[in-house]
Design a protein around this motif. Structure first.
Motif, short mmCIF file in Angstrom:
data_model
loop_
_atom_site.label_atom_id
_atom_site.label_comp_id
_atom_site.label_asym_id
_atom_site.label_seq_id
_atom_site.Cartn_x
_atom_site.Cartn_y
_atom_site.Cartn_z
N THR A 43 62.52 -45.90 -56.55
CA THR A 43 61.29 -45.29 -56.05
C THR A 43 60.65 -44.50 -57.18
N SER B 59 47.60 -41.63 -59.38
CA SER B 59 47.16 -41.42 -58.00
C SER B 59 45.88 -42.17 -57.66
N LYS C 264 50.97 -50.63 -55.96
CA LYS C 264 51.98 -50.17 -55.00
C LYS C 264 53.40 -50.53 -55.41
N ASP D 183 55.86 -44.32 -54.05
CA ASP D 183 56.18 -43.44 -52.92
C ASP D 183 54.90 -43.21 -52.14
N LEU D 184 54.71 -44.01 -51.11
CA LEU D 184 53.44 -43.98 -50.37
C LEU D 184 53.28 -42.74 -49.51
N THR D 185 54.36 -41.96 -49.35
CA THR D 185 54.26 -40.69 -48.62
C THR D 185 53.72 -39.59 -49.54
N LYS D 186 54.33 -39.48 -50.71
CA LYS D 186 53.91 -38.44 -51.67
C LYS D 186 52.70 -38.86 -52.50
N ASN D 187 52.52 -40.15 -52.68
CA ASN D 187 51.47 -40.65 -53.54
C ASN D 187 50.78 -41.83 -52.85
N PRO D 188 50.05 -41.56 -51.76
CA PRO D 188 49.45 -42.65 -50.99
C PRO D 188 48.36 -43.37 -51.77
#
Length: 235
Positions: free
Chosen positions: A33, A146, A151, A199-204
């Motif tokens: 990740t 960002s 992805k 990390d799509l939660t921290k870095n969408p």
């Protein structure tokens, strides 16, 4: 894309990279990740077959794509990317070897002229051809910018499992090269893959990205010819 920009192509499907066979390949054990240091293993799937007999792997060369890597993009993109979506300019020095002599008694990191790690050279080993072998390494954290729509990063790793000095070997490389030109050698067309996920939660992904895209880094044939070999084991 700086050092990543040697050859960039947009692909709808990267089919050659997902083919699997019934015989165990040499692979990278785990995905990573973004932004995390990951402890991982090169997994040796089997030895070499010579005249119908399986023989042990005695040495291994591992090479990450750092010299004019081929960059491809797949997924929800309509045109070639023009800017580097990653926090790094090159994959050199991201991977580090971890001392472990379960398979090979002699280990060394391959380095470029700047002293950066580009791969590993493991020798003086013997892996039972009926068993799997693990060669541990770690990778430093790589992050996605960002504002990019990337992805996932797929890093194709060229690996040679060597069974006799300057002779029998399985070559897990993307394609034939000038030096390694026999298409019938086991492994050609099936390099190992190190996957790094955003990390799509921290870095969408930005809202404009849709599903985003995947970047694939593949070692160039010239890189493989220049840096895969191990003196005394693989030309």
């Amino acid at each position: 894309m700086s050092q990543f920009s040697a050859s960039v192509r947009t692909l709808a499907v990267v089919g050659a990279f997902v083919a699997q066979s019934a015989v165990a390949h040499t692979t990278i054990q785990a995905q990573a990740t973004e932004g995390t240091t990951t402890y991982n293993n090169v997994v040796i799937g089997h030895g070499c077959t010579v005249n119908g007999v399986s023989i042990p792997v005695i040495a291994q060369s591992v090479l990450f794509p750092t010299v004019n890597p081929i960059v491809t993009v797949s997924g929800a993109v309509s045109e070639t990317i023009t800017e580097n979506p990653l926090s790094i300019e090159s994959f050199a020095n991201i991977a580090q070897l971890i001392q472990n002599r379960n398979v090979f008694s002699k280990q060394a990191e391959k380095k470029n002229a700047a002293g950066q790690v580009i791969g590993f050279a493991n020798t003086e080993g013997s892996l039972d051809p009926s068993l799997h072998g693990l060669v541990p390494f770690r990778t430093a954290g790589v992050t996605f910018k960002s504002n990019s729509c990337a992805k996932q990063l797929l890093i194709k790793v060229a690996i040679a499992d060597i069974c006799t000095p300057n002779g029998a070997a399985n070559l897990w490389i993307p394609s034939v090269t000038t030096k390694y030109s026999n298409p019938n050698i086991d492994g050609i067309g099936s390099p190992a893959t190190l996957t790094i996920n955003r990390d799509l939660t921290k870095n969408p992904l930005p809202s404009s990205c849709g599903a985003g895209y995947t970047i694939t880094l593949t070692p160039s044939p010239a890189d493989i010819d220049a840096n895969l070999g191990i003196p005394g084991y693989l030309p």
